[in-house]
Each structure stands twice: as C-alpha cells, then as structure tokens.
Design a protein around this motif. Sequence first.
Motif, PDB file in Angstrom:
ATOM      1  N   VAL A 193      30.519  13.365  11.503  1.00 51.60           N
ATOM      2  CA  VAL A 193      30.444  13.729  12.916  1.00 51.60           C
ATOM      3  C   VAL A 193      31.845  13.710  13.506  1.00 51.60           C
ATOM      4  O   VAL A 193      32.617  12.770  13.282  1.00 51.60           O
ATOM      5  CB  VAL A 193      29.539  12.756  13.701  1.00 51.60           C
ATOM      6  CG1 VAL A 193      29.538  13.113  15.183  1.00 51.60           C
ATOM      7  CG2 VAL A 193      28.121  12.784  13.155  1.00 51.60           C
ATOM      8  N   ASP A 194      32.165  14.754  14.265  1.00 49.74           N
ATOM      9  CA  ASP A 194      33.461  14.843  14.926  1.00 49.74           C
ATOM     10  C   ASP A 194      33.237  15.043  16.420  1.00 49.74           C
ATOM     11  O   ASP A 194      32.476  15.927  16.828  1.00 49.74           O
ATOM     12  CB  ASP A 194      34.274  16.005  14.355  1.00 49.74           C
ATOM     13  CG  ASP A 194      35.672  16.055  14.944  1.00 49.74           C
ATOM     14  OD1 ASP A 194      36.231  14.980  15.221  1.00 49.74           O
ATOM     15  OD2 ASP A 194      36.199  17.167  15.136  1.00 49.74           O
ATOM     16  N   LEU A 195      33.876  14.210  17.233  1.00 49.79           N
ATOM     17  CA  LEU A 195      33.809  14.321  18.688  1.00 49.79           C
ATOM     18  C   LEU A 195      35.177  14.718  19.210  1.00 49.79           C
ATOM     19  O   LEU A 195      36.191  14.108  18.854  1.00 49.79           O
ATOM     20  CB  LEU A 195      33.381  12.993  19.317  1.00 49.79           C
ATOM     21  CG  LEU A 195      31.930  12.557  19.120  1.00 49.79           C
ATOM     22  CD1 LEU A 195      31.745  11.133  19.620  1.00 49.79           C
ATOM     23  CD2 LEU A 195      30.988  13.496  19.852  1.00 49.79           C
ATOM     24  N   GLU A 196      35.210  15.732  20.064  1.00 53.00           N
ATOM     25  CA  GLU A 196      36.463  16.189  20.648  1.00 53.00           C
ATOM     26  C   GLU A 196      36.305  16.338  22.153  1.00 53.00           C
ATOM     27  O   GLU A 196      35.226  16.678  22.644  1.00 53.00           O
ATOM     28  CB  GLU A 196      36.885  17.540  20.053  1.00 53.00           C
ATOM     29  CG  GLU A 196      37.204  17.508  18.575  1.00 53.00           C
ATOM     30  CD  GLU A 196      37.611  18.872  18.062  1.00 53.00           C
ATOM     31  OE1 GLU A 196      37.579  19.839  18.863  1.00 53.00           O
ATOM     32  OE2 GLU A 196      37.965  18.982  16.874  1.00 53.00           O
ATOM     33  N   SER A 197      37.396  16.092  22.863  1.00 54.90           N
ATOM     34  CA  SER A 197      37.404  16.279  24.308  1.00 54.90           C
ATOM     35  C   SER A 197      38.336  17.433  24.643  1.00 54.90           C
ATOM     36  O   SER A 197      39.522  17.402  24.316  1.00 54.90           O
ATOM     37  CB  SER A 197      37.877  15.003  25.015  1.00 54.90           C
ATOM     38  OG  SER A 197      37.932  15.209  26.410  1.00 54.90           O
ATOM     39  N   ALA A 198      37.774  18.461  25.297  1.00 57.14           N
ATOM     40  CA  ALA A 198      38.569  19.618  25.701  1.00 57.14           C
ATOM     41  C   ALA A 198      39.079  19.466  27.123  1.00 57.14           C
ATOM     42  O   ALA A 198      39.686  20.374  27.669  1.00 57.14           O
ATOM     43  CB  ALA A 198      37.735  20.891  25.577  1.00 57.14           C
ATOM     44  N   GLY A 199      38.835  18.332  27.736  1.00 55.74           N
ATOM     45  CA  GLY A 199      39.244  18.080  29.109  1.00 55.74           C
ATOM     46  C   GLY A 199      38.641  16.776  29.570  1.00 55.74           C
ATOM     47  O   GLY A 199      37.899  16.118  28.833  1.00 55.74           O
ATOM     48  N   PRO A 200      38.926  16.363  30.801  1.00 58.28           N
ATOM     49  CA  PRO A 200      38.438  15.062  31.279  1.00 58.28           C
ATOM     50  C   PRO A 200      36.931  15.002  31.481  1.00 58.28           C
ATOM     51  O   PRO A 200      36.382  13.914  31.632  1.00 58.28           O
ATOM     52  CB  PRO A 200      39.175  14.881  32.609  1.00 58.28           C
ATOM     53  CG  PRO A 200      39.508  16.269  33.058  1.00 58.28           C
ATOM     54  CD  PRO A 200      39.770  17.042  31.805  1.00 58.28           C
ATOM     55  N   ARG A 201      36.252  16.156  31.478  1.00 64.11           N
ATOM     56  CA  ARG A 201      34.803  16.157  31.699  1.00 64.11           C
ATOM     57  C   ARG A 201      34.070  16.978  30.645  1.00 64.11           C
ATOM     58  O   ARG A 201      32.989  17.503  30.906  1.00 64.11           O
ATOM     59  CB  ARG A 201      34.474  16.712  33.091  1.00 64.11           C
ATOM     60  CG  ARG A 201      35.129  15.986  34.251  1.00 64.11           C
ATOM     61  CD  ARG A 201      34.573  16.477  35.576  1.00 64.11           C
ATOM     62  NE  ARG A 201      35.334  15.977  36.699  1.00 64.11           N
ATOM     63  CZ  ARG A 201      36.288  16.671  37.312  1.00 64.11           C
ATOM     64  NH1 ARG A 201      36.578  17.892  36.894  1.00 64.11           N
ATOM     65  NH2 ARG A 201      36.934  16.151  38.339  1.00 64.11           N
ATOM     66  N   SER A 202      34.636  17.096  29.459  1.00 64.65           N
ATOM     67  CA  SER A 202      34.026  17.938  28.431  1.00 64.65           C
ATOM     68  C   SER A 202      34.051  17.231  27.079  1.00 64.65           C
ATOM     69  O   SER A 202      35.066  16.642  26.701  1.00 64.65           O
ATOM     70  CB  SER A 202      34.776  19.274  28.327  1.00 64.65           C
ATOM     71  OG  SER A 202      34.249  20.067  27.293  1.00 64.65           O
ATOM     72  N   VAL A 203      32.924  17.287  26.373  1.00 69.02           N
ATOM     73  CA  VAL A 203      32.823  16.704  25.036  1.00 69.02           C
ATOM     74  C   VAL A 203      32.144  17.714  24.123  1.00 69.02           C
ATOM     75  O   VAL A 203      31.110  18.290  24.473  1.00 69.02           O
ATOM     76  CB  VAL A 203      32.007  15.396  25.044  1.00 69.02           C
ATOM     77  CG1 VAL A 203      31.821  14.882  23.620  1.00 69.02           C
ATOM     78  CG2 VAL A 203      32.688  14.339  25.882  1.00 69.02           C
TER      79      VAL A 203
END
Length: 297
Positions: A193-203
Amino acid sequence: MPDLNPAHDVLPFGAAPRPTTSVDLRARLRPALLDLLGPTVEGADRARLDAELDGPDVSRLDVDLTGVRVRVGGQGAAPGAERASTDGHETRDVEDVRAREDAVLRRVRVDAHPLLVEDVPVDVVAEAEGLRFRWVEDTAGGLGIEPVEPDDAAPLSGHVRVAAPRDALVETARRLVATELQNLGLTLASLDVDLESAGPRSVTLRGFARVRKGILSASVRAAGTAEVDAHMVLTVRDLELSSRNPVVAALLLAARGELAKAEGHRVDLVSDLPPGVRLADVRVDVGETLAVTARFA
C-alpha cells in the motif's frame, strides 16, 4: 416559569443536588466517563481526569486517555478490567423533571499519546470551548447532564488532530483486506500500500495485492483519491479495482459496482453539518505518520 419539560439524552450523574465543589465533580466524572467509553474499552482505569467547577459552570475538563485500548467489532474488555456497565443505558430520557439549571463547559481538552485502536497507536489532541448543557434533577432525586446542541448564536469552537503511524495503518488494512477477500473465496498472499499527499487536503491510495484461489495466483490493483477543496467539499474520485485474471476479475465484480457508485461522490462538509458546527479548515499530512487536523469556528 421554570422549564419542567421532559429531558432527552441525559447522562446520569448521581444523586441531586448538583456538585458544588471541584472535588465532588471529579468524583462523579469517572463512572460517567466509563459509561460513555462503553464495554469495548480496555484499560479505562488508565484514564486520567481533572476538572474545576465555577458555580454551575465547569471552567475546565481535561481527559487523558493515554494507554486506553479500544476494541472494534464487539470484542469486550478483558476480564477484571475497569470498564463501563453493559446495560446499554449510558443516557436516558427524564420525563418527570423537578428542576433545570443552565451551565457551560467552558473548555474541554482530550489527549491520548497514544490511544490504542485495535493494535494501532492513535495520537489524539482535541479541544473545544463553550459547550452548553443543563443540570437536570428528576422527581426521584436523580441528577443528570442534558446536552444543549450548538447553534448559530453559540457555535462550536475548537480543533482536533488525529494521527497514526503509517505502517500500523497499512498492517490493519492488510488484515481487513484479507478478511474481505476470504469472503470472496480468495486468499491474500501479499499486499503493498502506498499513500501520497498531492496537497494539504488530498490523499491518494494505491494498492497492489497478490491473491490465490486454489492453485490459481493473480494480482489485484486498487486506487483512489479523496480531496477536500477550499470550500470544504470532499470528493472521492479515480477509484479503481482491477485484475487481469478473468476469474478474479469476475469475483471482484460486486466490489467494483460499489466503487462505481462512490466515484465522484461529493460531501459538503459545511452545509451537511448541523447548525452551530462550522468546519473552518481540514488538513491531511502524509509521511511516516498519517495525520488529520480539523478546526471549527
């Protein structure tokens, strides 16, 4: 004229009259807290409470739940552990009210460093101000706390931060996925599983699993993004669940149908909240720890 209308969702708080000292208030808080925590909580004896009374108001309430364990799915606390009663009557309705007194919980803070949810250590910091309630006495001599919902004239003010180690969350996800696949007749061999954040309110979540059915082995890919925009609208998008193996793909058909229903789903986190609860901001931080922070104003 005094308000003697029936009271609803009242938290029992011992015998009337209401506490007049901070010592009495603190003595009554522990059994009330145990009832609120419920029977799925272990180690409730580790909870620490401190509070101060100022007339009818509670000027501050500090709750520390460090070391408390919460079991999900109906598993009760370990034998001998201090816990809430299991009679299912944490709150009650009071039909025969003898007296009411308005009060305010001026500040409440809840800390847990950490609280264990299943086997996941969850760090919690939550604080709220100006929570209204009423002391309610019934004609049988009982005392209770009747909450007063916030409204536009007296909105909820506060903030909350919940954080958990990324690896622990992934391990929990692995167990949940294994259970769901087992219901489909599949065995989970591995899961990344990989979790990434594209911004302060995005997962964005991406998962790659290898599953087995008998001697058959196949891969399954899953992905999805949850994003909150500047207007506090949550959107779920780019959902995917696929397998190149036609047998496994057929078994996943029902799950893909549920994902299709959720694709593009929008939730207005402002207008969908009750009156007096105004979400001002939400933030998501993804790293070694996954943290969600919300501010109410």
